[in-house]
Design a protein around this motif. Structure first.
Motif, PDB file in Angstrom:
ATOM      1  N   UNK A 124       0.826  -1.212   0.000  1.00  0.00           N
ATOM      2  CA  UNK A 124       0.000   0.000   0.000  1.00  0.00           C
ATOM      3  C   UNK A 124       0.860   1.263   0.000  1.00  0.00           C
ATOM      4  N   UNK A 125       1.861   1.301   0.867  1.00  0.00           N
ATOM      5  CA  UNK A 125       2.705   2.496   0.956  1.00  0.00           C
ATOM      6  C   UNK A 125       3.530   2.704  -0.311  1.00  0.00           C
ATOM      7  N   UNK A 126       4.007   1.628  -0.913  1.00  0.00           N
ATOM      8  CA  UNK A 126       4.794   1.742  -2.145  1.00  0.00           C
ATOM      9  C   UNK A 126       3.953   2.338  -3.271  1.00  0.00           C
ATOM     10  N   UNK A 127       2.760   1.818  -3.458  1.00  0.00           N
ATOM     11  CA  UNK A 127       1.923   2.316  -4.556  1.00  0.00           C
ATOM     12  C   UNK A 127       1.545   3.779  -4.333  1.00  0.00           C
ATOM     13  N   UNK A 128       1.335   4.166  -3.097  1.00  0.00           N
ATOM     14  CA  UNK A 128       1.015   5.573  -2.808  1.00  0.00           C
ATOM     15  C   UNK A 128       2.242   6.468  -2.987  1.00  0.00           C
ATOM     16  N   UNK A 129       3.387   6.022  -2.511  1.00  0.00           N
ATOM     17  CA  UNK A 129       4.599   6.846  -2.609  1.00  0.00           C
ATOM     18  C   UNK A 129       4.978   7.120  -4.047  1.00  0.00           C
ATOM     19  N   UNK A 130       4.853   6.114  -4.903  1.00  0.00           N
ATOM     20  CA  UNK A 130       5.304   6.257  -6.289  1.00  0.00           C
ATOM     21  C   UNK A 130       4.187   6.637  -7.260  1.00  0.00           C
ATOM     22  N   UNK A 141      -7.094   2.161   6.962  1.00  0.00           N
ATOM     23  CA  UNK A 141      -6.584   3.183   6.054  1.00  0.00           C
ATOM     24  C   UNK A 141      -6.163   2.612   4.716  1.00  0.00           C
ATOM     25  N   UNK A 142      -6.098   1.279   4.600  1.00  0.00           N
ATOM     26  CA  UNK A 142      -5.847   0.658   3.303  1.00  0.00           C
ATOM     27  C   UNK A 142      -7.009   1.024   2.380  1.00  0.00           C
ATOM     28  N   UNK A 186      -1.898   8.211   3.230  1.00  0.00           N
ATOM     29  CA  UNK A 186      -1.176   8.630   2.021  1.00  0.00           C
ATOM     30  C   UNK A 186      -0.039   9.571   2.376  1.00  0.00           C
ATOM     31  N   UNK A 187      -0.248  10.418   3.378  1.00  0.00           N
ATOM     32  CA  UNK A 187       0.774  11.388   3.762  1.00  0.00           C
ATOM     33  C   UNK A 187       2.042  10.686   4.256  1.00  0.00           C
ATOM     34  N   UNK A 217       5.810  10.612   2.293  1.00  0.00           N
ATOM     35  CA  UNK A 217       6.953  11.221   2.968  1.00  0.00           C
ATOM     36  C   UNK A 217       8.034  10.200   3.336  1.00  0.00           C
ATOM     37  N   UNK A 218       7.767   8.909   3.096  1.00  0.00           N
ATOM     38  CA  UNK A 218       8.749   7.874   3.436  1.00  0.00           C
ATOM     39  C   UNK A 218       9.982   8.002   2.543  1.00  0.00           C
ATOM     40  N   UNK A 219      11.142   7.722   3.100  1.00  0.00           N
ATOM     41  CA  UNK A 219      12.387   7.838   2.338  1.00  0.00           C
ATOM     42  C   UNK A 219      12.546   6.672   1.375  1.00  0.00           C
ATOM     43  N   UNK A 220      13.437   6.844   0.407  1.00  0.00           N
ATOM     44  CA  UNK A 220      13.728   5.762  -0.534  1.00  0.00           C
ATOM     45  C   UNK A 220      14.376   4.572   0.164  1.00  0.00           C
TER      46      UNK A 220
END
Length: 322
Positions: free
Chosen positions: A208-214, A236-237, A263-264, A268-271
């Motif tokens: 979930x976080x990967x798809x939102x970040x990118x 939140x998914x 999503x926020x 904001x997560x680092x690479x």
């Protein structure tokens, strides 16, 4: 005060009842419903659904005499899925239906089967944009989703997802949604010595976080829940589909359900935390990344075998009536 299910929905999660039982669907008032061979096999044995089974059988019998026994049975299974799906749609406003898992390694056959299912829905009066087609997360299945989304405007849910590689490839293909199996991933983790965390929560959160970040538009439909804690940790998914027993347990919760995924936070997560991953149509790169994920390899194969077995049981049941 909002009920626990309402609190879950307030985190941004769309709740879907993972059942083909109309009473359960009406009780939980989900925003979408689903069918798969396992649910259909269980539901088709209930006397209360005999009329839907009869309609599917009538469709199978109506095929030309030149149709083989296998073709007739496969068509009857599709017709039964659509009969249940149509009723589910009336309760939810949207439904997803699975292509025969035996076609998971055949792109053209998957596309053809999906379009046949949509024609059956259209004959029942459902608009194409109210139906999702569920396709296994093989390379061939993901390519079928690409074709269906791009060339036919068909909403696709890539299912049987057990790792990030499958989710990213499906997102690159433009699939509307992916369905990772939280509980089954967690089960695999326990059997393989993962004792310090829930591998299902970790994997689905990463997807979930990967798809939102990118910046992918593909939504994540978390599935196969084992307990309420997994629901809490994935609040939140985008989408969450759970069996009635899990949804009932959620409704009995007393502590508030608050967002765990946002999503926020993802953006904001680092690479280093969420490193980039892309295949750009490179089949070899996808297959290597997939093969490097033991859980994804083992559990994807297991899930497809199970769905295939339930499809065969459903065919046997219908064959006795045809």
């Amino acid at each position: 005060m909002a009920t626990p299910l309402k609190q879950l929905q307030a985190t941004g999660t769309v709740v879907i009842a993972d059942t083909a039982d109309f009473d359960d669907i009406a009780r939980f008032q989900p925003s979408e419903g689903t069918t798969n061979p396992t649910l259909l096999f269980l539901a088709a044995q209930k006397p209360s659904y005999a009329a839907l089974v009869d309609k599917a059988l009538a469709y199978g019998r109506s095929l030309p005499a030149t149709a083989t026994a296998d073709e007739r049975l496969s068509a009857t299974v599709d017709a039964l899925a659509v009969q249940f799906g149509t009723q589910i749609y009336k309760l939810t406003g949207r439904v997803s239906t699975e292509v025969d898992v035996a076609l998971s390694f055949d792109t053209p056959a998957t596309v053809e089967a999906a379009l046949r299912i949509l024609k059956l829905y259209e004959a029942e009066g459902l608009a194409r944009d109210r139906v999702r087609i569920k396709i296994s997360a093989t390379w061939e299945g993901i390519e079928a989703a690409r074709i269906l989304q791009r060339d036919h405007g068909v909403s696709c849910l890539v299912t049987v997802v057990f790792g990030l590689a499958q989710a990213v490839a499906a997102a690159e293909a433009g699939a509307d949604a992916v369905a990772p199996y939280v509980g089954r991933i967690a089960d695999w983790g326990k059997l393989n010595g993962v004792t310090d965390k829930d591998l299902g929560i970790e994997t689905v959160s990463r997807i979930q976080n990967h798809l939102r970040k990118y910046g992918y538009r593909t939504q994540v439909m978390a599935a196969s829940f084992r307990n309420v804690d997994q629901v809490r940790q994935l609040a939140g998914v985008d989408l969450l589909t759970a069996a009635p027993a899990i949804l009932e347990a959620v409704e009995k919760e007393t502590a508030p359900i608050v967002p765990a995924l946002t999503a926020e936070a993802a953006k904001s997560a680092s690479d280093e935390v969420l490193p980039p991953l892309a295949f750009n149509g490179n089949e070899a790169a996808f297959r290597w990344a997939f093969n490097s994920d033991a859980c994804a390899v083992e559990k994807s194969a297991d899930a497809m075998r199970r769905f295939y077995a339930d499809t065969e049981k459903l065919k046997q049941l219908l064959a006795t009536k045809l």
